[in-house]
Design a protein around this motif. Structure first.
Motif, mmCIF file in Angstrom:
data_model
loop_
_atom_site.group_PDB
_atom_site.id
_atom_site.type_symbol
_atom_site.label_atom_id
_atom_site.label_comp_id
_atom_site.label_asym_id
_atom_site.label_seq_id
_atom_site.Cartn_x
_atom_site.Cartn_y
_atom_site.Cartn_z
ATOM 1 N N LYS A 1 0.813 -1.219 0.000
ATOM 2 C CA LYS A 1 0.000 0.000 0.000
ATOM 3 C C LYS A 1 0.848 1.272 0.000
ATOM 4 O O LYS A 1 0.388 2.328 -0.426
ATOM 5 C CB LYS A 1 -0.909 0.009 1.224
ATOM 6 N N ALA A 2 2.058 1.196 0.496
ATOM 7 C CA ALA A 2 2.928 2.372 0.622
ATOM 8 C C ALA A 2 4.288 2.064 0.009
ATOM 9 O O ALA A 2 5.275 1.918 0.710
ATOM 10 C CB ALA A 2 3.068 2.759 2.090
ATOM 11 N N VAL A 3 4.315 1.986 -1.311
ATOM 12 C CA VAL A 3 5.529 1.533 -1.988
ATOM 13 C C VAL A 3 6.692 2.522 -1.921
ATOM 14 O O VAL A 3 7.831 2.144 -2.142
ATOM 15 C CB VAL A 3 5.233 1.165 -3.465
ATOM 16 N N GLN A 4 6.432 3.779 -1.616
ATOM 17 C CA GLN A 4 7.490 4.786 -1.574
ATOM 18 C C GLN A 4 8.097 4.965 -0.178
ATOM 19 O O GLN A 4 8.904 5.844 0.031
ATOM 20 C CB GLN A 4 6.938 6.137 -2.051
ATOM 21 N N VAL A 5 7.721 4.135 0.765
ATOM 22 C CA VAL A 5 8.162 4.280 2.150
ATOM 23 C C VAL A 5 9.391 3.412 2.412
ATOM 24 O O VAL A 5 9.471 2.274 1.956
ATOM 25 C CB VAL A 5 7.022 3.882 3.115
ATOM 26 N N THR A 6 10.341 3.970 3.160
ATOM 27 C CA THR A 6 11.507 3.206 3.605
ATOM 28 C C THR A 6 11.445 3.097 5.121
ATOM 29 O O THR A 6 11.252 4.090 5.817
ATOM 30 C CB THR A 6 12.816 3.910 3.201
ATOM 31 N N ILE A 7 11.615 1.883 5.626
ATOM 32 C CA ILE A 7 11.630 1.648 7.074
ATOM 33 C C ILE A 7 13.073 1.428 7.502
ATOM 34 O O ILE A 7 13.787 0.613 6.920
ATOM 35 C CB ILE A 7 10.770 0.433 7.453
ATOM 36 N N TYR A 8 13.493 2.165 8.531
ATOM 37 C CA TYR A 8 14.827 2.010 9.106
ATOM 38 C C TYR A 8 14.667 1.356 10.467
ATOM 39 O O TYR A 8 13.758 1.709 11.221
ATOM 40 C CB TYR A 8 15.504 3.376 9.254
ATOM 41 N N ALA A 9 15.550 0.413 10.795
ATOM 42 C CA ALA A 9 15.415 -0.316 12.057
ATOM 43 C C ALA A 9 16.772 -0.502 12.724
ATOM 44 O O ALA A 9 17.809 -0.578 12.063
ATOM 45 C CB ALA A 9 14.777 -1.675 11.805
ATOM 46 N N MET A 10 16.715 -0.575 14.051
ATOM 47 C CA MET A 10 17.917 -0.828 14.839
ATOM 48 C C MET A 10 17.463 -1.391 16.187
ATOM 49 O O MET A 10 16.466 -0.945 16.752
ATOM 50 C CB MET A 10 18.684 0.478 15.045
ATOM 51 N N LEU A 11 18.171 -2.370 16.683
ATOM 52 C CA LEU A 11 17.855 -2.922 17.997
ATOM 53 C C LEU A 11 18.187 -1.904 19.085
ATOM 54 O O LEU A 11 19.168 -1.170 18.974
ATOM 55 C CB LEU A 11 18.641 -4.212 18.245
ATOM 56 N N GLY A 12 17.384 -1.888 20.120
ATOM 57 C CA GLY A 12 17.627 -1.003 21.253
ATOM 58 C C GLY A 12 18.436 -1.707 22.328
ATOM 59 O O GLY A 12 18.801 -2.878 22.202
ATOM 60 N N ASN A 13 18.714 -0.998 23.395
ATOM 61 C CA ASN A 13 19.533 -1.541 24.482
ATOM 62 C C ASN A 13 18.932 -2.790 25.107
ATOM 63 O O ASN A 13 19.651 -3.661 25.573
ATOM 64 C CB ASN A 13 19.740 -0.481 25.568
ATOM 65 N N ASP A 14 17.605 -2.886 25.158
ATOM 66 C CA ASP A 14 16.957 -4.014 25.825
ATOM 67 C C ASP A 14 16.526 -5.122 24.874
ATOM 68 O O ASP A 14 15.906 -6.092 25.302
ATOM 69 C CB ASP A 14 15.733 -3.523 26.610
ATOM 70 N N ASP A 15 16.822 -5.006 23.593
ATOM 71 C CA ASP A 15 16.437 -6.039 22.628
ATOM 72 C C ASP A 15 17.444 -7.184 22.631
ATOM 73 O O ASP A 15 18.637 -6.976 22.840
ATOM 74 C CB ASP A 15 16.337 -5.450 21.219
ATOM 75 N N TRP A 16 16.951 -8.370 22.371
ATOM 76 C CA TRP A 16 17.803 -9.558 22.309
ATOM 77 C C TRP A 16 18.603 -9.527 21.008
ATOM 78 O O TRP A 16 18.057 -9.292 19.939
ATOM 79 C CB TRP A 16 16.953 -10.815 22.344
ATOM 80 N N GLY A 17 19.884 -9.802 21.107
ATOM 81 C CA GLY A 17 20.743 -9.832 19.924
ATOM 82 C C GLY A 17 20.289 -10.835 18.888
ATOM 83 O O GLY A 17 20.490 -10.642 17.689
ATOM 84 N N ALA A 18 19.647 -11.910 19.321
ATOM 85 C CA ALA A 18 19.178 -12.931 18.385
ATOM 86 C C ALA A 18 18.129 -12.382 17.425
ATOM 87 O O ALA A 18 17.959 -12.904 16.327
ATOM 88 C CB ALA A 18 18.621 -14.122 19.149
#
Length: 90
Positions: free
Chosen positions: A27-44
């Motif tokens: 539905k939103a083909v022009q959108v880019t999502i950026y992601a990064m784990l936070g301090n409390d997220d599991w590395g896995a």
């Protein structure tokens, strides 16, 4: 056994959300999502995020610079130590 189930559920959240991401991008083909784990997220969880990046569904930002346009750049640096700054609303 319950704690193992909870941990597994948490680690697999990117995989569970993949159908929602596919629907969103249809539905939103022009959108880019950026992601990064936070301090409390599991590395896995990074394994699943890398898979989503390989499929072109998001861009990981830790340790990278992304040019956004109009002179803006997005730079990611995950797992930083807590800072002495507090939220203004507290």
């Amino acid at each position: 056994m319950e704690i193992t189930s909870c941990i597994q559920n948490y680690l697999n959240w990117p995989k569970r959300e993949e159908p929602k991401l596919r629907d969103f991008f249809s539905k939103a083909v022009q959108v880019t999502i950026y992601a990064m784990l936070g301090n409390d997220d599991w590395g896995a969880s990074s394994t699943h995020l890398r898979e989503l990046e390989e499929q072109g569904m998001l861009r990981l930002i830790h340790g990278q610079k992304h040019v956004l346009g109009d002179g803006y750049e997005l730079i990611g640096y995950a797992r930083v130590p807590p800072t002495p700054y507090h939220h203004k609303g507290r």
